[in-house]
Design a protein around this motif. Structure first.
Motif, PDB file in Angstrom:
ATOM      1  N   GLY A 174       0.905  -1.831  -0.163  1.00 37.56           N
ATOM      2  CA  GLY A 174      -0.232   0.000   0.070  1.00 37.56           C
ATOM      3  C   GLY A 174       1.086   1.488   0.055  1.00 37.56           C
ATOM      4  O   GLY A 174       2.325   1.292   0.420  1.00 37.56           O
ATOM      5  N   ARG A 175       0.532   2.690  -0.612  1.00 34.61           N
ATOM      6  CA  ARG A 175       1.273   3.442  -0.685  1.00 34.61           C
ATOM      7  C   ARG A 175       0.592   4.633   0.624  1.00 34.61           C
ATOM      8  O   ARG A 175      -1.167   4.618  -0.177  1.00 34.61           O
ATOM      9  N   GLY A 176       0.002   5.525   0.967  1.00 27.27           N
ATOM     10  CA  GLY A 176      -0.225   6.836   1.721  1.00 27.27           C
ATOM     11  C   GLY A 176       0.129   7.903   2.082  1.00 27.27           C
ATOM     12  O   GLY A 176       1.681   8.446   0.365  1.00 27.27           O
ATOM     13  N   GLY A 177       0.218   9.128   1.799  1.00 28.28           N
ATOM     14  CA  GLY A 177       0.780  10.934   1.949  1.00 28.28           C
ATOM     15  C   GLY A 177       2.101  10.727   2.411  1.00 28.28           C
ATOM     16  O   GLY A 177       2.056  11.429   1.343  1.00 28.28           O
ATOM     17  N   MET A 178       2.733  10.275   2.781  1.00 25.98           N
ATOM     18  CA  MET A 178       4.140   9.769   3.179  1.00 25.98           C
ATOM     19  C   MET A 178       4.668   8.974   2.957  1.00 25.98           C
ATOM     20  O   MET A 178       6.276   8.823   3.613  1.00 25.98           O
ATOM     21  N   ALA A 179       4.679   7.565   2.661  1.00 28.12           N
ATOM     22  CA  ALA A 179       5.192   5.831   3.118  1.00 28.12           C
ATOM     23  C   ALA A 179       4.652   5.439   1.731  1.00 28.12           C
ATOM     24  O   ALA A 179       3.830   5.250   1.527  1.00 28.12           O
ATOM     25  N   LEU A 204       9.972   5.489   4.314  1.00 29.37           N
ATOM     26  CA  LEU A 204       8.826   7.316   3.906  1.00 29.37           C
ATOM     27  C   LEU A 204       9.751   7.008   2.320  1.00 29.37           C
ATOM     28  O   LEU A 204      10.799   6.592   1.282  1.00 29.37           O
ATOM     29  N   HIS A 205       8.788   8.103   1.460  1.00 34.92           N
ATOM     30  CA  HIS A 205       8.624   8.046   0.183  1.00 34.92           C
ATOM     31  C   HIS A 205      10.380   9.038  -0.246  1.00 34.92           C
ATOM     32  O   HIS A 205      10.642   9.397   0.586  1.00 34.92           O
ATOM     33  N   PRO A 206      10.520   8.414  -1.245  1.00 36.12           N
ATOM     34  CA  PRO A 206      11.769   9.007  -1.195  1.00 36.12           C
ATOM     35  C   PRO A 206      12.038  10.323  -1.434  1.00 36.12           C
ATOM     36  O   PRO A 206      13.043  11.215  -0.876  1.00 36.12           O
ATOM     37  N   GLN A 207      10.946  11.017  -1.905  1.00 40.06           N
ATOM     38  CA  GLN A 207      11.274  12.694  -2.360  1.00 40.06           C
ATOM     39  C   GLN A 207      11.033  13.613  -1.013  1.00 40.06           C
ATOM     40  O   GLN A 207      11.174  14.863  -1.112  1.00 40.06           O
ATOM     41  N   LEU A 208      10.493  12.445  -0.400  1.00 41.08           N
ATOM     42  CA  LEU A 208      10.338  13.461   1.258  1.00 41.08           C
ATOM     43  C   LEU A 208      11.319  13.022   2.077  1.00 41.08           C
ATOM     44  O   LEU A 208      11.777  13.359   3.568  1.00 41.08           O
ATOM     45  N   VAL A 209      12.331  11.996   1.973  1.00 40.15           N
ATOM     46  CA  VAL A 209      13.600  11.901   3.019  1.00 40.15           C
ATOM     47  C   VAL A 209      14.327  13.185   2.827  1.00 40.15           C
ATOM     48  O   VAL A 209      14.808  12.818   4.125  1.00 40.15           O
ATOM     49  N   SER A 269       8.869  15.489   7.744  1.00 42.71           N
ATOM     50  CA  SER A 269       8.096  14.496   7.261  1.00 42.71           C
ATOM     51  C   SER A 269       9.639  13.641   7.700  1.00 42.71           C
ATOM     52  O   SER A 269       8.697  12.390   8.672  1.00 42.71           O
ATOM     53  N   ARG A 270      10.475  13.996   8.091  1.00 38.68           N
ATOM     54  CA  ARG A 270      11.598  12.542   8.647  1.00 38.68           C
ATOM     55  C   ARG A 270      11.515  12.854   9.534  1.00 38.68           C
ATOM     56  O   ARG A 270      11.839  12.053  11.277  1.00 38.68           O
ATOM     57  N   ARG A 271      10.776  13.980  10.537  1.00 41.31           N
ATOM     58  CA  ARG A 271      10.297  13.611  12.525  1.00 41.31           C
ATOM     59  C   ARG A 271       9.029  13.611  12.679  1.00 41.31           C
ATOM     60  O   ARG A 271       8.947  12.955  13.836  1.00 41.31           O
ATOM     61  N   ARG A 272       8.007  14.076  11.294  1.00 42.47           N
ATOM     62  CA  ARG A 272       6.436  12.876  11.835  1.00 42.47           C
ATOM     63  C   ARG A 272       6.623  11.277  11.835  1.00 42.47           C
ATOM     64  O   ARG A 272       6.307  10.809  12.426  1.00 42.47           O
ATOM     65  N   PHE A 273       7.456  10.961  10.288  1.00 40.58           N
ATOM     66  CA  PHE A 273       8.356   9.549  10.324  1.00 40.58           C
ATOM     67  C   PHE A 273       8.890   8.805  11.862  1.00 40.58           C
ATOM     68  O   PHE A 273       8.373   7.637  12.491  1.00 40.58           O
ATOM     69  N   ALA A 274       9.504   9.816  12.348  1.00 42.83           N
ATOM     70  CA  ALA A 274      10.022   8.998  14.110  1.00 42.83           C
ATOM     71  C   ALA A 274       9.107   8.948  14.980  1.00 42.83           C
ATOM     72  O   ALA A 274       8.657   8.347  15.881  1.00 42.83           O
ATOM     73  N   HIS A 275       8.440  10.302  14.880  1.00 37.13           N
ATOM     74  CA  HIS A 275       6.776  10.270  15.817  1.00 37.13           C
ATOM     75  C   HIS A 275       6.384   8.960  15.708  1.00 37.13           C
ATOM     76  O   HIS A 275       6.212   8.959  16.805  1.00 37.13           O
ATOM     77  N   GLU A 276       6.002   8.273  14.102  1.00 38.66           N
ATOM     78  CA  GLU A 276       4.704   7.338  13.917  1.00 38.66           C
ATOM     79  C   GLU A 276       5.283   6.184  15.034  1.00 38.66           C
ATOM     80  O   GLU A 276       5.057   5.795  15.744  1.00 38.66           O
ATOM     81  N   ALA A 327      20.480   3.418   4.080  1.00 39.92           N
ATOM     82  CA  ALA A 327      20.908   4.000   2.744  1.00 39.92           C
ATOM     83  C   ALA A 327      20.169   5.393   2.647  1.00 39.92           C
ATOM     84  O   ALA A 327      19.934   6.146   1.616  1.00 39.92           O
ATOM     85  N   GLY A 328      19.941   6.177   4.030  1.00 35.94           N
ATOM     86  CA  GLY A 328      19.198   7.310   4.284  1.00 35.94           C
ATOM     87  C   GLY A 328      18.128   7.216   4.202  1.00 35.94           C
ATOM     88  O   GLY A 328      16.895   8.665   4.636  1.00 35.94           O
ATOM     89  N   VAL A 329      17.542   6.535   4.160  1.00 37.05           N
ATOM     90  CA  VAL A 329      15.430   5.833   3.918  1.00 37.05           C
ATOM     91  C   VAL A 329      15.122   5.353   5.612  1.00 37.05           C
ATOM     92  O   VAL A 329      15.595   3.960   5.757  1.00 37.05           O
ATOM     93  N   PRO A 330      14.200   6.324   6.113  1.00 36.54           N
ATOM     94  CA  PRO A 330      13.642   5.808   7.821  1.00 36.54           C
ATOM     95  C   PRO A 330      12.616   4.608   7.484  1.00 36.54           C
ATOM     96  O   PRO A 330      11.848   4.811   6.352  1.00 36.54           O
ATOM     97  N   PHE A 331      13.097   3.996   7.789  1.00 38.94           N
ATOM     98  CA  PHE A 331      11.284   2.730   7.778  1.00 38.94           C
ATOM     99  C   PHE A 331      11.423   2.011   9.125  1.00 38.94           C
ATOM    100  O   PHE A 331      11.648   2.396  10.170  1.00 38.94           O
TER     101      PHE A 331
END
Length: 381
Positions: A27-32, A51-56, A61-68, A90-94
């Motif tokens: 699946g795909r969402g607004g940011m991931a 996280l979406h590559p364009q938001l890396v 966006s990185r802060r929200r992703f880490a907060h999730e 490779a610089g992409v949070p997961f």
């Protein structure tokens, strides 16, 4: 490693953190993006959200992703998607999460309205998950059918705390509104800080949509939705919906926060606890229990009948006594019961004509006992 997986994780040619292999997109969402994954260390299926590559390169966006990752990992509940691990490759949070079959409430609604018993059960589990989050000071802020998943056994799992807010903090900027437009409360549309009441509103919208197969306000832009919510009422729920369920959903969707449930636990209690029995109709009380006055007449009639029987026995005893040899006085002996009941009247405990039958003399030794206020007990004497 199961067939179909590859070490070409996110185009790096390596396992994520030397442990997780990934394959097709779930699946795909607004940011991931969420991919099917495999934990080589523990030998189990997982879901890997990156996280979406364009938001890396976007710090917010990185802060929200880490907060999730932190918010979901802090919430341990059977109705919340479990977070197993998180990291960066490779610089992409997961984020590594439990793997679910992939069916969402949005998929079910797309097939048509759901039975109301099923809707109540789903909402109760969603609210149980949100109650845990609210108790921990976390507001989800993106409750919608697409974020409500199911296990293979049918249990509800609430996912995607990507824009969750911890009470007392906020990751948004002034004037920014986060969330899926159709499920935003009027408060959020006006830009006020998020509260548990906003999650309650979203659950109300989800319940409405699940019962009807359509959103109460189908507008898909912020401006049109704002105008609709402020000026219109949602179409009524279908007539066969249980009134108690309809009342809970309507209260959850109230335009003012102080009219809604304060949080998910309060709404869950209203949805799952039995409603108090409605007050009995006076008509039902009067038809199920004889009125006090008629019962009093019944007792009076029974007393008079006993007196008549006693009088008859007395007369019978007198008639069996031998006649004396001396003449008896010509004046007949007064009969204290002669004027009590007219010969043509038959006592009837339920007939108003009995009201004319009263003892003529104080010779009735035990008149019916006068009763007090018995209507408080349903009219019993």
């Amino acid at each position: 490693m199961p067939q179909g997986f590859t070490v070409d994780a996110m185009s790096t040619g390596e396992l994520l953190c030397g442990r997780y292999a990934v394959r097709g997109v779930l699946g795909r969402g607004g940011m991931a993006v969420v991919r099917d994954g495999w934990d080589g260390r523990l030998g189990r299926a997982v879901a890997v959200k990156s996280l979406h590559p364009q938001l890396v390169g976007d710090a917010e966006s990185r802060r929200r992703f880490a907060h999730e990752a932190r918010a979901a990992a802090a919430l341990s509940h059977p109705n919340i998607v479990a977070v197993h691990d998180s990291g960066e490759h490779a610089g992409v949070p997961f984020i590594v999460m439990e793997r679910l079959p992939g069916t969402t409430l949005a998929d079910l609604i797309a097939r048509g309205p759901l039975p109301q018993d099923r809707v109540r059960a789903i909402l109760a589990e969603v609210l149980a998950a949100l109650a845990t989050a609210h108790a921990a000071g976390i507001v989800h802020r993106d409750v919608k059918p697409g974020n409500i998943l199911f296990t293979a056994s049918g249990r509800v799992k609430v996912a995607d705390f990507g824009i969750a807010k911890t009470v007392g903090t906020d990751h948004t900027v002034a004037g920014q509104v986060l969330g899926t437009v159709a499920y935003l409360s009027p408060d959020r549309l006006l830009g006020t800080p998020a509260t548990p009441s906003d999650d309650v509103y979203a659950v109300g919208v989800v319940g409405y949509e699940a019962l009807t197969g359509r959103r109460p306000f189908p507008q898909d832009t912020l401006g049109s939705l704002s105008r609709a919510i402020m000026t219109e009422r949602p179409p009524a729920l279908r007539g066969d919906v249980d009134p108690a369920t309809a009342a809970v959903i309507e209260r959850a969707m109230a335009p003012r926060a102080d009219w809604r449930f304060a949080d998910a636990e309060e709404m869950r209690a209203a949805l799952t606890e039995p409603s108090p029995a409605p007050p009995r109709s006076p008509t039902l009380v009067m038809t199920s229990v004889p009125p006090r006055r008629n019962r009093r007449f019944a007792l009076l009639g029974a007393g008079l009948l006993a007196v008549i029987v006693a009088a008859a026995a007395l007369i019978s005893d007198v008639s069996d006594t031998p006649t004396p040899s001396t003449p008896t006085p010509s004046t007949p002996t007064p009969d204290p019961f002669a004027t009590t009941v007219a010969p043509s009247v038959t006592p009837s405990p339920l007939t108003p004509t009995i009201t004319a039958i009263t003892p003529a003399t104080p010779s009735v030794a035990n008149p019916p006992r006068k009763h007090g206020h018995g209507h408080a007990r349903g009219g019993e004497g």
